[in-house]
Each structure stands twice: as structure tokens, then as C-alpha cells.
Design a protein around this motif. Sequence first.
Motif, mmCIF file in Angstrom:
data_model
loop_
_atom_site.group_PDB
_atom_site.id
_atom_site.type_symbol
_atom_site.label_atom_id
_atom_site.label_comp_id
_atom_site.label_asym_id
_atom_site.label_seq_id
_atom_site.Cartn_x
_atom_site.Cartn_y
_atom_site.Cartn_z
ATOM 1 N N LEU A 250 -0.892 3.284 -9.578
ATOM 2 C CA LEU A 250 0.381 2.455 -10.330
ATOM 3 C C LEU A 250 1.351 2.692 -9.001
ATOM 4 O O LEU A 250 2.307 1.603 -9.494
ATOM 5 C CB LEU A 250 0.501 3.072 -11.136
ATOM 6 N N TYR A 251 1.676 3.493 -7.818
ATOM 7 C CA TYR A 251 2.715 2.997 -6.525
ATOM 8 C C TYR A 251 2.691 2.313 -6.341
ATOM 9 O O TYR A 251 3.929 1.419 -5.799
ATOM 10 C CB TYR A 251 1.631 3.651 -5.752
ATOM 11 N N SER A 252 1.604 1.090 -5.942
ATOM 12 C CA SER A 252 1.312 -0.051 -5.125
ATOM 13 C C SER A 252 0.486 -0.982 -5.604
ATOM 14 O O SER A 252 0.421 -2.022 -5.522
ATOM 15 C CB SER A 252 0.464 0.898 -4.004
ATOM 16 N N ARG A 253 0.042 -0.775 -6.691
ATOM 17 C CA ARG A 253 -0.901 -1.597 -7.344
ATOM 18 C C ARG A 253 -2.299 -2.031 -6.183
ATOM 19 O O ARG A 253 -3.035 -2.473 -6.929
ATOM 20 C CB ARG A 253 -0.402 -2.860 -7.651
ATOM 21 N N SER A 368 4.076 -9.391 -8.041
ATOM 22 C CA SER A 368 5.435 -9.915 -8.025
ATOM 23 C C SER A 368 6.559 -8.086 -8.087
ATOM 24 O O SER A 368 7.577 -8.504 -8.559
ATOM 25 C CB SER A 368 5.464 -10.341 -9.719
ATOM 26 N N THR A 369 5.274 -7.620 -8.843
ATOM 27 C CA THR A 369 5.668 -5.963 -9.199
ATOM 28 C C THR A 369 6.354 -5.604 -7.981
ATOM 29 O O THR A 369 7.331 -4.543 -8.128
ATOM 30 C CB THR A 369 4.960 -5.020 -10.079
ATOM 31 N N LEU A 370 5.751 -6.082 -7.022
ATOM 32 C CA LEU A 370 6.113 -5.469 -5.153
ATOM 33 C C LEU A 370 6.853 -6.333 -4.775
ATOM 34 O O LEU A 370 7.124 -6.052 -3.656
ATOM 35 C CB LEU A 370 4.407 -5.280 -4.602
ATOM 36 N N GLY A 371 7.699 -7.478 -5.500
ATOM 37 C CA GLY A 371 8.632 -7.927 -4.564
ATOM 38 C C GLY A 371 7.381 -8.717 -3.483
ATOM 39 O O GLY A 371 8.481 -9.586 -3.221
ATOM 40 N N TYR A 372 6.734 -9.490 -4.240
ATOM 41 C CA TYR A 372 5.453 -10.569 -3.920
ATOM 42 C C TYR A 372 5.660 -9.861 -2.344
ATOM 43 O O TYR A 372 4.904 -10.582 -1.308
ATOM 44 C CB TYR A 372 6.422 -11.981 -4.069
ATOM 45 N N LEU A 373 5.072 -8.995 -2.862
ATOM 46 C CA LEU A 373 4.382 -8.080 -1.054
ATOM 47 C C LEU A 373 2.994 -7.879 -1.507
ATOM 48 O O LEU A 373 2.580 -7.872 -2.957
ATOM 49 C CB LEU A 373 4.832 -6.751 -0.339
ATOM 50 N N SER A 374 1.623 -7.678 -0.385
ATOM 51 C CA SER A 374 0.462 -7.136 -1.538
ATOM 52 C C SER A 374 0.698 -5.331 -1.481
ATOM 53 O O SER A 374 1.494 -5.317 -0.964
ATOM 54 C CB SER A 374 -0.609 -7.787 -0.288
ATOM 55 N N PRO A 375 -0.420 -5.292 -2.108
ATOM 56 C CA PRO A 375 -0.328 -3.817 -1.934
ATOM 57 C C PRO A 375 -0.446 -3.203 -0.550
ATOM 58 O O PRO A 375 0.605 -2.765 -0.821
ATOM 59 C CB PRO A 375 -1.391 -3.280 -3.234
ATOM 60 N N VAL A 376 -1.577 -3.743 0.067
ATOM 61 C CA VAL A 376 -1.221 -3.017 1.970
ATOM 62 C C VAL A 376 -0.115 -3.386 2.095
ATOM 63 O O VAL A 376 0.322 -2.189 2.496
ATOM 64 C CB VAL A 376 -2.217 -3.404 1.724
ATOM 65 N N GLN A 377 0.567 -4.154 2.138
ATOM 66 C CA GLN A 377 1.759 -4.490 3.148
ATOM 67 C C GLN A 377 2.414 -3.828 2.382
ATOM 68 O O GLN A 377 3.652 -2.937 3.167
ATOM 69 C CB GLN A 377 1.858 -6.157 2.563
ATOM 70 N N PHE A 378 2.463 -3.376 0.742
ATOM 71 C CA PHE A 378 3.769 -2.274 0.280
ATOM 72 C C PHE A 378 3.637 -1.252 1.044
ATOM 73 O O PHE A 378 4.375 -0.396 0.638
ATOM 74 C CB PHE A 378 3.371 -2.896 -1.213
ATOM 75 N N GLU A 379 2.304 -0.828 1.064
ATOM 76 C CA GLU A 379 2.379 0.731 1.011
ATOM 77 C C GLU A 379 2.664 0.732 2.520
ATOM 78 O O GLU A 379 3.664 1.739 2.912
ATOM 79 C CB GLU A 379 0.425 1.226 1.595
ATOM 80 N N GLN A 380 2.438 -0.235 3.422
ATOM 81 C CA GLN A 380 3.082 -0.314 4.520
ATOM 82 C C GLN A 380 4.545 -0.092 5.292
ATOM 83 O O GLN A 380 4.828 0.518 5.863
ATOM 84 C CB GLN A 380 2.529 -1.105 5.777
ATOM 85 N N GLN A 381 5.056 -0.965 4.488
ATOM 86 C CA GLN A 381 6.313 -1.408 4.556
ATOM 87 C C GLN A 381 7.340 0.221 4.208
ATOM 88 O O GLN A 381 7.631 0.455 4.212
ATOM 89 C CB GLN A 381 6.748 -2.290 3.641
ATOM 90 N N MET A 382 6.470 1.051 3.128
ATOM 91 C CA MET A 382 6.952 1.678 2.780
ATOM 92 C C MET A 382 7.013 3.104 3.484
ATOM 93 O O MET A 382 7.434 3.964 3.148
ATOM 94 C CB MET A 382 7.194 2.055 1.066
ATOM 95 N N GLN A 383 5.973 3.502 4.312
ATOM 96 C CA GLN A 383 5.675 3.938 5.223
ATOM 97 C C GLN A 383 6.560 4.179 6.770
ATOM 98 O O GLN A 383 6.895 4.914 7.034
ATOM 99 C CB GLN A 383 3.873 3.570 6.144
ATOM 100 N N LEU A 384 7.231 3.125 6.844
ATOM 101 C CA LEU A 384 8.216 2.417 7.885
ATOM 102 C C LEU A 384 9.884 2.687 7.274
ATOM 103 O O LEU A 384 10.290 3.267 8.145
ATOM 104 C CB LEU A 384 7.730 1.458 8.439
ATOM 105 N N ALA A 385 9.024 3.020 6.339
ATOM 106 C CA ALA A 385 10.774 3.161 5.481
ATOM 107 C C ALA A 385 12.005 4.235 5.888
ATOM 108 O O ALA A 385 11.192 5.464 5.835
ATOM 109 C CB ALA A 385 11.164 2.588 3.648
#
Length: 385
Positions: A250-253, A368-385
Amino acid sequence: MATRRTFSSEFKREAVRLIKERGVSVAQAARDLDLHENVLRKWVRELSGDPEHAFPGQGQMKPEQAEIARLKKEVAKLRMERDILKKGRGLFRQGVDVKFGFVAKHRGAWPVGMMCGALGVSRSGFYAWLVRPRSWHSLSDEAIGQQVRQSFLDSDRTYGARRIWRDVLEAGHPCGLHRIERLMRTQALRARPRRRGLPVDRGERSSAAVAPNLLDRQFQAAAPNQKWAADFTYLWTAEGWLYVAVVLDLYSRRAVGWSMQSQMTTQLVTDALMMAIWRRGQPDALLHHSDRGSQYTSDRFQRLLGELGITCSMSRSGNCWDNSAMESFFKSLKTERIDRKVYRSRAEAKADVFDYIERFYNARRRHSTLGYLSPVQFEQQMQLA
């Protein structure tokens, strides 16, 4: 080759009068006038049938013939206009550039003036448009329109305007959402509508190992591997049912585990959970949420959760909203991929579901829940944050 002789209306009338009023026989008149007897008899019948309008003259027609010709011409015009409107349906709400483009494309099939009249544009305006240089806005529409179509096709015709808009912005084309909607209408690109029905699990449920609803519809997680949601669905193939179990983080769907089998057994959901463990590692504190299906309440599955140190949470009986994240995932899977297919075998269905989950949903599908990022993109972006 003999030249066909023509005779004036006056000649024909006098020839008939020679027979009717002066008593000359048809045979004798034919010899005297160097005509065939049948020609004279035809002239006699024509003058007797319509004395006023007989023999209208070369290139002229009788009133009824002229009316028939006029009606034929009008019918032909109406048919042509019908074909133009049928081919160009949907253009009336478009701008003149789109209409002129249609006229330019089809001017070899229909007259330009007729097409312009049917579409409500001027003929002179069309010819001026042909030599006028294209505007910056028109060129920009063409470039963005190509990107819109490419995004739509890459999503397997499932993306609506909002997701396509994100793709267009990412490709370096600054524009607004309404422009994307207009360009989609122009190209008749329409995402497949969602079905209203929700998946239903009709399996027998046991109360032996029913856990409380600890998730309590809190579908957000602060980090990976804190909350997993699980469920399974089924799809039809020519060989029979194929059951698909999925585990979502549920973190990244992201679909972190899945399994596909021909039987709706405990092994199905166990394999999906084990794939998630293999891919994500054994978590320290994890909440696993599912419904109260017999597969999840079985002793075998509950023992596995205990051995892995996973806390069990279950939806309330008959309440699909308690696991709406999984319901949404399966609705997307069916709407965007399965409902449009007829699978000849379970192997073919497995390959298509695998392609959807691993190559499209996890890696590319904008959520849509992830700001229109894919689950993989969301996880990668959060790792860089």
C-alpha cells in the motif's frame, strides 16, 4: 460507318401529318421519305400520345422527362451530401482548420464546393487556407496530438486525459488539460469505460481464524513493507477458470507478489505471499490485510503468517470497501486488459496478466493516488528524496 440521321420537330410533324391527314400509307410514306416504316410508326404513336409536347427537339426533353432528370440529379446530390456528412461526422464542432483538412483530403472523391457547403465553410476560404502558411498553434496541436495518440496507444487504449496529460508534460510539451481533452476528441480517442460491477468472492468462509479489521481503511503507508493488501480474482478462458491472487504494497500500490492457478486453493494465496517475501525480504513489522475467504482463514495460511511474524487483518464480512485498494486494482486489471480479450488457454491468459502487472502496471501505469507516477517511479523518487 454510317452517320445517324437527325430530323427536326417540324419534319417529324409533317411526316406524321402526311399519313394521318393526307391518307398516304405508312409504307408509301417510308419509301418517299427514305425512312424505315417502324420509325414512322413510332412518330405517329408519339404525336398521338402527347400532341403538345411531342418532338421537343434535339437536346431538349419533355416536361416529365425533365422533371425525372431533375429529381435524379437532386437525389445524386443528396446521396453525395449524405456520404460527405457520414464520412465527416464529428466535424461540426471542430474548427475551420479541421474542416478544411477534411476537404483537402477528400477533394478527389467529392466536389470541393459541395463539401464546403455540407460542412458550413466557404469555398474561397478553403482555397485561401491551402496557400496560407500554417499557424504556430496548428503546428503545436499536430505535435502534441501525435504525443497524445502515442501515449494512448502505449497504455493499451486505457489512459484518459489526465494520465495522458502527464505523459505529454513529461515529454516536454507544456499545455493544459483541456487542450489534451480537445485533441483526444479530435482523434476520437476514448478510454475504455469502467465497469460498474465489483468482483465477488463466493467461496465458503470459516470463522475459525477470522482476524479483526486492523487496517480500518487506512490505505496509506509511511514506508515500504508496512501494509500489504491481498485478494484474488478469476478470469475465464477456453480451458476454464484461471484464478489470480495478488499482494499489493500500500505504500506504492506496487504488486509485489502474485500467483495464477487453475484451482481456488490455499496454495494460490500462499504462493502470492511467498513471492512478495522473496522480492521484498522478510519485513520486521508487517500488516497483511485480506478478506475472510476460506483460503486466508485456513490453518495453513494462518500458520505461515505466524511463522513470518506478520500481523493478520481482515475485512468485515460482506464489506468490499474494507479492501478497496485491491478491488480497485482488479477493476483496473479487468477493465484495461482482461475484459477485451478472449483467451484460448490458461497459458495465454497467464502471459497477458504477467505482462499487465510487470510490464505495464508496476513499471509504467500512472497511478492517481501516487501523483500520477507509476509504482516503480514512486519508489525510486522516494528513495532519492
